[in-house]
Write an enzyme that holds these catalytic residues in place. Structure first.
Site, short mmCIF file in Angstrom:
data_model
loop_
_atom_site.label_atom_id
_atom_site.label_comp_id
_atom_site.label_asym_id
_atom_site.label_seq_id
_atom_site.Cartn_x
_atom_site.Cartn_y
_atom_site.Cartn_z
N HIS A 290 -27.58 -34.42 -50.46
CA HIS A 290 -27.29 -35.81 -50.16
C HIS A 290 -26.14 -35.85 -49.13
O HIS A 290 -25.02 -35.49 -49.46
CB HIS A 290 -26.88 -36.51 -51.47
CG HIS A 290 -26.55 -37.95 -51.34
ND1 HIS A 290 -27.39 -38.95 -51.80
CD2 HIS A 290 -25.47 -38.59 -50.84
CE1 HIS A 290 -26.83 -40.12 -51.58
NE2 HIS A 290 -25.66 -39.94 -51.00
N GLU A 339 -13.32 -47.82 -50.86
CA GLU A 339 -14.69 -48.30 -50.69
C GLU A 339 -14.88 -49.65 -51.38
O GLU A 339 -14.79 -49.75 -52.60
CB GLU A 339 -15.67 -47.31 -51.30
CG GLU A 339 -15.49 -45.88 -50.81
CD GLU A 339 -16.46 -44.90 -51.49
OE1 GLU A 339 -17.34 -45.34 -52.25
OE2 GLU A 339 -16.31 -43.69 -51.25
N TYR A 348 -29.28 -51.23 -55.95
CA TYR A 348 -28.61 -50.09 -55.32
C TYR A 348 -28.89 -48.85 -56.14
O TYR A 348 -28.83 -48.89 -57.38
CB TYR A 348 -27.12 -50.38 -55.23
CG TYR A 348 -26.30 -49.27 -54.63
CD1 TYR A 348 -26.58 -48.77 -53.36
CD2 TYR A 348 -25.23 -48.71 -55.33
CE1 TYR A 348 -25.83 -47.75 -52.81
CE2 TYR A 348 -24.46 -47.70 -54.78
CZ TYR A 348 -24.77 -47.22 -53.52
OH TYR A 348 -24.03 -46.20 -52.97
N HIS A 369 -15.77 -42.06 -59.04
CA HIS A 369 -16.93 -42.92 -59.29
C HIS A 369 -18.20 -42.17 -58.93
O HIS A 369 -18.16 -41.03 -58.48
CB HIS A 369 -16.82 -44.25 -58.54
CG HIS A 369 -16.74 -44.11 -57.05
ND1 HIS A 369 -15.61 -43.68 -56.39
CD2 HIS A 369 -17.66 -44.33 -56.07
CE1 HIS A 369 -15.83 -43.66 -55.09
NE2 HIS A 369 -17.07 -44.04 -54.87
O1 OMD Z 1 -19.80 -44.88 -53.90
C1 OMD Z 1 -20.82 -45.34 -53.40
O2 OMD Z 1 -21.76 -45.79 -54.06
C2 OMD Z 1 -21.00 -45.28 -51.88
C3 OMD Z 1 -21.43 -43.92 -51.48
C4 OMD Z 1 -22.75 -43.64 -51.31
C5 OMD Z 1 -23.17 -42.37 -50.99
O3 OMD Z 1 -24.48 -42.13 -50.81
C6 OMD Z 1 -22.25 -41.36 -50.87
C7 OMD Z 1 -20.89 -41.64 -51.03
C8 OMD Z 1 -20.49 -42.91 -51.33
O4 OMD Z 1 -19.19 -43.23 -51.46
FE FE2 Z 2 -18.22 -43.89 -53.12
#
Ligand code: OMD
Ligand code: FE2
Length: 434
Positions: A290, A339, A348, A369
């Site tokens: 990813h 973020e 999402y 997170h």
């Molecule tokens: O935290 C989140 O949902 C946003 C996020 C999405 C991702 O695909 C990779 C890192 C990121 O911070």
């Molecule tokens: Fe994130």
């Protein structure tokens, strides 16, 4: 030129556009002749320093019925829930936070009255950082106009279409599109199909620009040609009007005896623009793992440190997921950048419950997170067929500066105080075997 929503647009990000509502209104071969065509006044509008490098220089020339200074003095006015960094009204806790959408107003509310600040960082007086607001309105701005000296305004509509009438012309924007109004541009907002709600990133810093593409090459991500600028449209209205200016975090009002949207012609590269997020050419892994979400950056406001943004505007659009042998949702992470997320529509992938359209979340600098427990379970066991993510459009304002939630945001009834619970089911699977 592109025809859309019956409005005409000029195309091309940061182009040296030119447009005239009356034939021959633009001077030819020079900017400020002794006398302008139609006896218009000439006024330069700069959103970067005169001496900024050519590649980042932004300015436009406007030809208008009166110069902008033909106005009354500013006097302070109530700013409601509209706040500006640095926020001093409350400490900034590191907790993960999430909010339900702010309810639509029940009383008659225009764009100015409905603004609520959720968070901010940096310092508007230093032209660093951002303010994050929610707008909600059910009626047009009547004989009143707004501009922010504190920052450029990136609108992310979530519900309802709006018509932005600006000095530079008209733009019609709906959910799935974004609108950027440069610092200082005077405008009004009119809901065109019922109540409107959306998010605003007020960018105190360097104007948003397209990110570099690196080895991806000359095409992809947000393509320059898909950005739309308005054609000149002016109002010749002599009437009492109110001009509201956001300056150093305060609101000021001034009276005018005419419409400030009186630009008959303009040329230059600093002007409002819109962009349809479905035009974003998504580039992602076709092998494994990813990648970092920076692959989804639509626009970036760089800070003085190379590669470290004042703010990145990042989207999570519909796309194919094909990575093999990969945990496909976002990984668990801790990030120096802060973020703030919102959801325009759908679901999402990291949060299948609780993060709803119009909602918001905040994961601050170094605060851990990642996917909620249910998503971890599902994604760890999923059959890794190619899968199309549909009905989804989340976005993130990602900033190098800690994003402080306002007192309103921390204490409001739509804050989900049980947000942390979505991770409480994360079990220890380790038992010493491989
Ligand atoms: O935290 C989140 O949902 C946003 C996020 C999405 C991702 O695909 C990779 C890192 C990121 O911070
Ligand atoms: Fe994130």
């Amino acid at each position: 030129m592109v025809q859309q929503n019956e409005l005409t647009y000029l195309t091309g990000f940061n182009n040296e556009h030119e447009t005239e509502a009356l034939e021959g209104a633009l001077p030819v071969g020079q900017f400020n002749p002794q006398r302008c065509p139609y006896n218009l006044y000439c006024e330069q509008f700069s959103t970067t320093a005169f001496t900024a490098p050519r590649a980042s220089n932004r300015r436009s020339w406007t030809y208008r019925l009166r110069p902008s200074i033909a106005m009354g003095d500013f006097t302070p006015m109530d700013k409601g829930h509209l706040l500006t960094a640095p926020l001093t009204d409350t400490p900034c806790p590191p907790n993960v936070m999430r909010w339900d959408p702010i309810a639509m107003p029940e009383q008659k509310t225009d764009f100015i009255d409905g603004l609520v600040t959720m968070a901010a960082n940096g310092d508007a007086r230093m032209q660093q950082g951002i303010g994050i607001h929610v707008y909600r309105a059910n009626s047009p701005m009547e004989k009143r106009f707004f501009y922010s000296s504190d920052g450029e305004m990136l609108f992310v509509p979530q519900q309802g279409s709006l018509l932005a009438k600006t000095e530079f012309g008209h733009l019609s924007v709906s959910p799935g599109e974004i609108l950027v109004i440069p610092r200082g541009v005077k405008f009004s907002v009119t809901p065109t199909d019922g109540p409107i709600r959306g998010y605003i990133c007020e960018n105190y810093g360097t104007p948003l620009q397209l990110p570099e593409r690196g080895p991806v090459g000359a095409n992809g991500y947000a393509n320059d040609r898909d950005f739309q600028y308005p054609v000149a449209a002016f109002e010749d209205i002599d009437d009492d009007m109110q001009l509201i200016n956001k300056f150093c975090g305060e609101l000021y009002q001034a009276t005018l005896d005419h419409s400030p949207l009186d630009v008959v012609a303009w040329t230059g590269n600093s002007a409002p623009y819109k962009y349809d997020l479905s035009r974003f050419n998504v580039i992602n892994s076709v092998s494994f793992d990813h990648p970092d979400p920076s692959i989804f950056t639509v626009l970036t406001s760089p800070s003085e440190t190379e590669g470290v943004a004042n703010v990145d505007f990042v989207i999570f659009p519909p796309r194919w997921m094909v990575a093999e042998n990969t945990f496909r949702p976002p990984w668990y992470h801790r990030n120096i950048m802060s973020e703030f997320m919102g959801l325009i529509e759908g679901t999402y992938d990291a949060k299948e419950a609780g993060f709803v359209p119009g909602g918001m979340s905040l994961h601050n600098s170094m605060t851990p997170h990642g996917p909620e427990a249910a998503v971890f379970e599902k994604a760890s066991a999923a059959e890794l067929e190619p899968q199309k993510y549909e009905n989804t459009m989340a976005f993130m304002f990602e900033s190098r500066y800690v994003i402080a939630p306002t007192r309103y945001a921390q204490n409001s009834s739509h804050r989900q105080h049980d947000y942390l619970d979505c991770w409480q089911g994360l079990k220890k699977y380790y038992d010493g075997t491989r």
